[in-house]
Each structure stands twice: as structure tokens, then as C-alpha cells.
Design an enzyme around this catalytic site. Structure first.
Site, mmCIF file in Angstrom:
data_model
loop_
_atom_site.group_PDB
_atom_site.id
_atom_site.type_symbol
_atom_site.label_atom_id
_atom_site.label_comp_id
_atom_site.label_asym_id
_atom_site.label_seq_id
_atom_site.Cartn_x
_atom_site.Cartn_y
_atom_site.Cartn_z
ATOM 1 C CB CYS A 149 1.059 -2.389 4.734
ATOM 2 S SG CYS A 149 0.877 -3.437 6.186
ATOM 3 C CG HIS A 171 10.985 -24.983 11.297
ATOM 4 N ND1 HIS A 171 11.211 -24.843 12.646
ATOM 5 C CD2 HIS A 171 12.070 -25.638 10.795
ATOM 6 C CE1 HIS A 171 12.377 -25.406 12.963
ATOM 7 N NE2 HIS A 171 12.925 -25.889 11.861
ATOM 8 C CG HIS A 228 9.489 -28.680 10.243
ATOM 9 N ND1 HIS A 228 9.201 -28.166 11.487
ATOM 10 C CD2 HIS A 228 10.798 -29.012 10.254
ATOM 11 C CE1 HIS A 228 10.297 -28.187 12.226
ATOM 12 N NE2 HIS A 228 11.288 -28.696 11.498
ATOM 13 C CB THR A 287 2.280 -2.770 10.917
ATOM 14 O OG1 THR A 287 1.123 -3.254 10.215
ATOM 15 C CG2 THR A 287 1.923 -1.513 11.689
ATOM 16 C CG ASP A 310 -0.321 0.201 2.551
ATOM 17 O OD1 ASP A 310 0.922 0.287 2.614
ATOM 18 O OD2 ASP A 310 -1.051 0.296 3.556
HETATM 19 C C1 RB5 Z 1 -1.922 2.639 6.653
HETATM 20 O O1 RB5 Z 1 -1.962 3.824 7.376
HETATM 21 C C2 RB5 Z 1 -1.650 1.470 7.599
HETATM 22 O O2 RB5 Z 1 -2.753 1.268 8.410
HETATM 23 C C3 RB5 Z 1 -1.303 0.213 6.828
HETATM 24 O O3 RB5 Z 1 -0.226 0.457 5.984
HETATM 25 C C4 RB5 Z 1 -0.896 -0.984 7.659
HETATM 26 O O4 RB5 Z 1 0.074 -0.657 8.589
HETATM 27 C C5 RB5 Z 1 -1.992 -1.774 8.209
HETATM 28 O O5 RB5 Z 1 -1.809 -2.803 8.858
#
Ligand code: RB5
Length: 148
Positions: free
Chosen positions: A64, A97, A132, A66, A7
């Protein structure tokens, strides 16, 4: 061949990874997004996951903010085992694994240098099979139960 996706919040990290893969001579394709305007991460998690599940790519790498949201979306696609990693040990062992076929990372979590090392650890490890394999089969059984 590796598919990449992100994203807006993972866009720059994805570009750094693409650059890294190209330097290593590893073929890859960017399935979007293609800019930093705000988009929805499930769209790109799904897009890469479906392409990997269909056998068009060996692995998918997605980013993304996180790494979590996009991995949650990818893991809804049957056949996908996507691991969010922010260290090289996890990246190596999710191949050894879990036979993970997708890697997710967060641009707001890992720096570009570490992310490229995580990619290298993931791509250089092979699934060990053996005990595994049975566990990965058990994951497939869960999928089958809920995908009728
Ligand atoms: C976007 O702001 C953020 O929410 C997205 O990139 C991600 O971290 C979601 O899990």
C-alpha cells in the site's frame, strides 16, 4: 506459489514485484486490486492473508502507500505473521526469527529496486526454529486467547 495484493497506492510497486518474480521463474498470483482507482487497503490485506492462512499460497506479498495499513489488516487473520519491511536485514530476519509468512511494503517508502531486493531477502531465508519457535508459539497463544 506466492499471492500478491495491493491497494491503489501500492499498485505500481506490486506490478514491479510481479515482474521481478516472473523473471526469476517464481510462480505468483495477483489477488487485486487491478487498477489505480482508489480502493480500501483492508480488503486486499484480508484477501491475501486468508488465502495464505488457508494454505493456498506459501507466502503473501502486499503493498500500500506505507505498507502499514495493509499489514495491520493482514495481521488480524489468525495464522498470519506479516512484517512491514523497508530494508533487507529486516526482511531476512523476519523469516529467520519470526517465521513471517507475509511481507508488506510501501510504494511511497521504498523504490522498486530496493523492494525487489527485500523480496529476494525474504524468500531466500528459512525459519531457524529452536529458541525462536517458542516465541512464535507465544504469538499463537495470544491469537488463541482472543479468537474464541
Ligand atoms: C492510501 O492513501 C493510503 O492511506 C494507504 O495506501 C496506506 O498507506 C495505508 O496505510
Amino acid at each position: 506459489m506466492i499471492a500478491l495484493g495491493s491497494d491503489h497506492a501500492g499498485y505500481n510497486l506490486k506490478l514491479a514485484i510481479i515482474e521481478h518474480l516472473k523473471e526469476k521463474g517464481i510462480e505468483c498470483e495477483d489477488l487485486g486490486c487491478y487498477g489505480s482507482e482508489r480502493v480500501d487497503y483492508p480488503v486486499y490485506g484480508q484477501k491475501v492473508a486468508e488465502a495464505v492462512a488457508a494454505g493456498q499460497y506459501q507466502y503473501g506479498i502486499i503493498c500500500c502507500g506505507t505498507g502499514i495499513g495493509i499489514s495491520l489488516a493482514a495481521n488480524k487473520v489468525p495464522g498470519i505473521r506479516c512484517a512491514v519491511c523497508s530494508d533487507t536485514y529486516s526482511a531476512k530476519y523476519t523469516r529467520l526469527h519470526n517465521d513471517a509468512n507475509m511481507l508488506a511494503m510501501g510504494e511511497r517508502v521504498v523504490g522498486q529496486g530496493l523492494a525487489c531486493e527485500i523480496v529476494d531477502a525474504f524468500l531466500s531465508a528459512e525459519f531457524e526454529g529452536g529458541r525462536h519457535a517458542k516465541r512464535v508459539d507465544l504469538i499463537r497463544e495470544i491469537e488463541k486467547k482472543y479468537n474464541k
